[in-house]
Scaffold this motif. Structure first.
Motif, mmCIF file in Angstrom:
data_model
loop_
_atom_site.group_PDB
_atom_site.id
_atom_site.type_symbol
_atom_site.label_atom_id
_atom_site.label_comp_id
_atom_site.label_asym_id
_atom_site.label_seq_id
_atom_site.Cartn_x
_atom_site.Cartn_y
_atom_site.Cartn_z
ATOM 1 N N LYS A 10 0.801 -1.159 -0.120
ATOM 2 C CA LYS A 10 0.048 0.077 -0.073
ATOM 3 C C LYS A 10 0.850 1.488 0.117
ATOM 4 N N ALA A 11 0.453 2.061 -0.802
ATOM 5 C CA ALA A 11 1.336 3.601 -0.912
ATOM 6 C C ALA A 11 0.265 4.553 0.141
ATOM 7 N N THR A 26 6.087 3.565 0.813
ATOM 8 C CA THR A 26 5.392 2.320 0.194
ATOM 9 C C THR A 26 6.203 1.359 1.230
ATOM 10 N N GLY A 27 5.733 0.090 1.127
ATOM 11 C CA GLY A 27 6.809 -1.018 1.411
ATOM 12 C C GLY A 27 7.216 -0.732 3.114
ATOM 13 N N GLN A 28 6.338 -0.291 3.845
ATOM 14 C CA GLN A 28 6.736 -0.043 5.324
ATOM 15 C C GLN A 28 6.882 -1.426 6.005
ATOM 16 N N ILE A 41 10.309 2.551 1.704
ATOM 17 C CA ILE A 41 10.521 3.145 0.495
ATOM 18 C C ILE A 41 10.052 4.438 0.456
ATOM 19 N N VAL A 42 10.634 5.669 0.371
ATOM 20 C CA VAL A 42 9.950 7.063 0.587
ATOM 21 C C VAL A 42 10.377 7.611 -0.865
#
Length: 143
Positions: A10-11, A26-28, A41-42
């Protein structure tokens, strides 16, 4: 093993309380105990940046796209590029983000101490953000 599939990530918009401009996260991830590692990813659109903040165990930024700026409070502002790896030492008040005209994406990795990976502070002003970039080389700590 656990594989987080890109299509399932999820973004979310970077919270306005902690970011200026358009930021997408994303990708937390947060690893389970005994690990203390978390990351994401920021992506920063041009002009976007974090607020001032610290990390109790430091932070590694792996720059995957674009050009960015970073600064430790009271120090020079540095420019970094895709392929660079930025180390922010523990408890150093700093900010990072895209340049005024270039977007930037990084993978941020940090560890929690006492349950927290970050302490957020005040926003970076436009005057601070637009300070000239240092022409000095950055200092490297001995491995």
């Amino acid at each position: 093993m656990d594989i987080a599939r890109k299509a399932e990530m999820k973004a979310v918009a970077g919270p306005a309380e902690y970011f200026t401009g358009e930021v997408t996260i994303t990708g937390q991830f947060q690893r389970p105990d005994p690990s203390r590692v978390s990351g994401a990813i920021v992506h920063f659109e041009p002009g976007a940046r974090t607020a001032w903040h610290t990390h109790p165990a430091g932070q590694t930024l792996i720059v995957t796209e674009g050009i960015g700026w970073t600064q430790v409070d009271g120090g020079p502002k540095y420019e970094f590029h895709a392929g660079d790896i930025v180390w922010c030492p523990a408890d150093s008040k700093h900010w990072h983000g895209a340049t005024e005209h270039e977007a930037m994406t990084h993978i941020a990795i940090q560890e929690s101490v006492d349950g927290s990976p970050v302490t957020w502070m005040e926003k970076v002003t436009d005057a601070q953000y637009l300070e000239p970039v240092s022409t000095q080389s950055t200092q490297r700590a001995a491995p």
